[in-house]
Structure formats: structure tokens, C-alpha cells
Scaffold this motif. Structure first.
Motif, PDB file in Angstrom:
ATOM      1  N   THR A   9       0.420   0.603   2.054  1.00  0.00           N
ATOM      2  CA  THR A   9      -0.342   1.843   1.876  1.00  0.00           C
ATOM      3  C   THR A   9       0.228   2.970   2.728  1.00  0.00           C
ATOM      4  O   THR A   9       0.412   4.096   2.255  1.00  0.00           O
ATOM      5  N   VAL A  60      -2.814  -2.928  -3.992  1.00  0.00           N
ATOM      6  CA  VAL A  60      -3.797  -3.475  -3.058  1.00  0.00           C
ATOM      7  C   VAL A  60      -4.822  -4.343  -3.778  1.00  0.00           C
ATOM      8  O   VAL A  60      -5.131  -5.466  -3.346  1.00  0.00           O
ATOM      9  N   SER A  94       1.954   6.302   1.178  1.00  0.00           N
ATOM     10  CA  SER A  94       1.332   7.588   1.483  1.00  0.00           C
ATOM     11  C   SER A  94       2.306   8.522   2.187  1.00  0.00           C
ATOM     12  O   SER A  94       2.391   9.714   1.857  1.00  0.00           O
ATOM     13  N   VAL A 140      -7.460   2.505   1.085  1.00  0.00           N
ATOM     14  CA  VAL A 140      -6.872   3.158  -0.089  1.00  0.00           C
ATOM     15  C   VAL A 140      -7.314   4.607  -0.251  1.00  0.00           C
ATOM     16  O   VAL A 140      -6.679   5.371  -0.990  1.00  0.00           O
ATOM     17  N   ASN A 177      -0.744   2.661  -5.420  1.00  0.00           N
ATOM     18  CA  ASN A 177      -1.160   1.935  -4.222  1.00  0.00           C
ATOM     19  C   ASN A 177      -2.417   1.115  -4.482  1.00  0.00           C
ATOM     20  O   ASN A 177      -2.523  -0.037  -4.046  1.00  0.00           O
ATOM     21  N   GLU A 178      -3.380   1.691  -5.195  1.00  0.00           N
ATOM     22  CA  GLU A 178      -4.598   0.948  -5.526  1.00  0.00           C
ATOM     23  C   GLU A 178      -4.285  -0.275  -6.374  1.00  0.00           C
ATOM     24  O   GLU A 178      -4.884  -1.340  -6.183  1.00  0.00           O
ATOM     25  N   PHE A 220      -4.937   6.426   3.364  1.00  0.00           N
ATOM     26  CA  PHE A 220      -3.909   6.940   2.457  1.00  0.00           C
ATOM     27  C   PHE A 220      -3.921   8.467   2.448  1.00  0.00           C
ATOM     28  O   PHE A 220      -2.880   9.115   2.623  1.00  0.00           O
TER      29      PHE A 220
END
Length: 305
Positions: free
Chosen positions: A236, A8, A240, A22, A4-5, A26
Motif C-alpha cells: 500500500t 489487499v 501510494s 487502504v 491497491n484495494e 494510502f
């Protein structure tokens, strides 16, 4: 989380200095998804393990004060090579958590009929640091940071008082209240950051210099960046929740041991906290009863002789 990081930061080129999206959002919704799969019913958990005591509340308040003092260092940790941005982060974060501190006390007093609720004060006072996280490196007018923090403190306090019990009535266990301190403020902070970017104009200095996007050799208009931030929010939450559901299913697999409800939320199998463990008290009572019976038997034997 690393996936995810990467999306993003490197694909959408969204700056999230304080981790509103994040980290906070998340983690909160990952945990909520896990508990949704585990289906741990809050009403079956023993109240004696859920209700805090005076000394634990006082210790938690000390931790709350430490967090309040050093929250700007959390938001600005990734900007260690830019003193100008760090200065913005410190100012914006302190203004925001001052605002959340005021509204948390005011909202808690209003909701609880003139009395303060400890869990709301321990958490809602910090909500300003979460909600301002993504915007902390923006060049904001002081009243904007203060207003955003006020909104965070108010919503977080209401969440602990109203939303948290409603979630538990639905069977969703959130023992630490991450939804109210991290989840909702993190999502709102991301949305506010998107609108701050959309308000880009020379008079308010909302521009690339405000660090609303990653430093790359690419240009996004304010409208495009607004869309990328909202896209980052959706992605995100999706990652998650899906990863949380998968984790919950893994934990529920038959190969892992299961705990009964009377074994949850306790640390007595790993820590020496004898005084508050009913099982320990029962064990001590049984040992005392055996000793008393043994002494009584010995006296009877002596008398018989």
C-alpha cells in the motif's frame, strides 16, 4: 487506489473494515508524495492565508464533533449485512475515540504549557477512529480498544506539535496535516492489527470469527495472516507513494498552468469571500481613491467657475 484495494482484499485476503490502510494511510502518503514533487516551500506561502480565524475554528469544531459522533458509521459501513460485526465496530470505535479524545486534550495541554492548541484538538481527538479502523471488527477486550485509541490521540497531538513543523522545515507542505491524523495512525493501526492476529488463541477468541481476514474458502494461520497484513502495508505504501510521485510529475507538466505563491491556499477566485481577500480590499481601496479624486476634482471645477 482500486488496484491497491484489489491486492489487499482479494489477493492478500486482509480485512480493513475502517480503511486504516487502504483509505487513510494510502491517501495520506499519496498526498505527501505529490507535494514532495511539487516542492511548494511552506515558508513562501502567505501567513494570512494559513492562519485560521476564530469563526473558522469554531466552524471546524462543529465538524469535528459531527465526525466524532458518526465515526463508527464510517468504520462499519462495509459490514451492513452483519449486525454482529457492526455492533463490534460501534463499541470498539467509540472506546477508541473516547481514548483519543482524553489523551489529545492531555497531550496538547502538556506540550503547550497548560494551554490547548485548536488544530490538535480538532484532529487528534479523531485519531482513535482511524487507528482502530482495521481492528474495529475484531473481538477485542474493551481495554485494548481504549488503549489503542489513547495511543492514537497522543501520537497525533505530538505529531501536530513537533513532526508537522519538522516536515515543513524540510520543505514538505502538509497544509491539512494528513500525516498526523491519517498517515501515522493508519500505519500504526495496521501494525497493531497484525500483532492482534498474531496473538490468536482460543482464550481471547482471536480467530476467523473475529473477521481478521476476508471471508473466502481459504485458511491462513495467525502467523501467515500476520505476514499478509505487513505485506499489505508495504504494498500500500509503495503504490501510494509511486502513484503520488507520478501524479505530481503530471501536475508539474508545462501544459498545466502554474500558480504563484500569493495565489495558493485561497478560494477568492471561485467564492465570494470579499472581506478576507487582500486583493479585493486593494481593489475597493483603489475604487474609493478614484471616486474621492473625482469628487475633489468636481469641487475644484465648481469653485473655479
Amino acid at each position: 487506489m482500486k488496484l491497491n484495494e484489489h491486492l489487499v482484499f482479494h489477493e492478500f485476503h486482509v480485512q480493513d473494515a475502517g480503511g486504516s490502510l487502504v483509505t487513510h494511510a494510502f491517501g495520506a502518503y499519496f498526498g505527501i508524495a505529490v507535494t514532495a514533487v511539487l516542492r511548494i516551500k511552506p515558508n513562501k506561502l502567505l501567513d494570512e492565508y494559513r492562519v485560521t480565524q476564530y469563526f473558522s475554528d469554531m466552524a471546524a469544531m462543529i465538524g469535528c464533533i459531527v465526525l466524532w459522533m458518526f465515526w463508527p458509521s464510517f468504520n462499519g459501513a462495509l459490514l451492513f449485512n452483519d449486525s454482529v460485526l457492526q455492533h463490534r465496530v460501534v463499541v470498539n470505535t467509540y472506546l477508541a475515540i473516547c481514548g483519543s479524545c482524553v489523551t489529545a486534550f492531555a497531550t496538547s495541554t502538556a506540550i503547550n504549557k497548560g494551554r490547548l492548541e485548536m488544530i490538535e484538538i480538532q484532529n487528534a481527538t479523531l485519531a482513535g477512529g482511524v487507528i482502530i479502523g482495521m481492528m474495529s471488527s475484531f473481538l477485542l477486550a474493551p481495554w485494548i480498544a481504549l488503549l489503542i485509541g489513547c495511543i492514537g490521540g497522543c501520537i497525533s497531538s505530538i505529531g501536530y506539535s513537533k513532526i508537522h513543523p519538522a516536515l515543513e522545515n524540510l520543505g514538505i507542505t502538509d497544509s491539512a496535516g494528513v500525516q498526523m491524523l491519517h498517515g501515522i495512525p493508519g500505519v500504526l493501526g495496521t501494525i497493531f492489527a497484525a500483532f492482534a492476529v498474531l496473538a490468536d488463541n482460543p482464550n481471547h477468541f482471536y480467530s476467523f470469527d473475529t473477521q481478521w481476514m476476508r471471508k473466502v474458502n481459504i485458511e491462513h494461520s495467525s502467523g501467515q495472516q500476520f505476514g499478509y497484513i505487513l505485506l499489505a502495508l508495504v504494498v500500500t505504501l509503495l503504490i501510494s507513494v509511486v502513484s503520488g510521485l507520478i501524479t505530481g510529475l503530471i501536475i508539474k507538466a508545462p501544459i498545466f498552468p502554474k500558480l504563484d505563491y500569493d495565489e495558493m491556499l485561497i478560494d477568492h477566485d471561485f467564492w465570494h469571500v470579499h472581506g478576507s481577500d487582500p486583493r479585493y480590499k486593494k481593489k475597493r481601496f483603489d475604487e474609493a481613491q478614484v471616486l474621492e479624486n473625482k469628487n475633489a476634482y468636481s469641487k475644484e471645477a465648481e469653485t473655479a467657475q
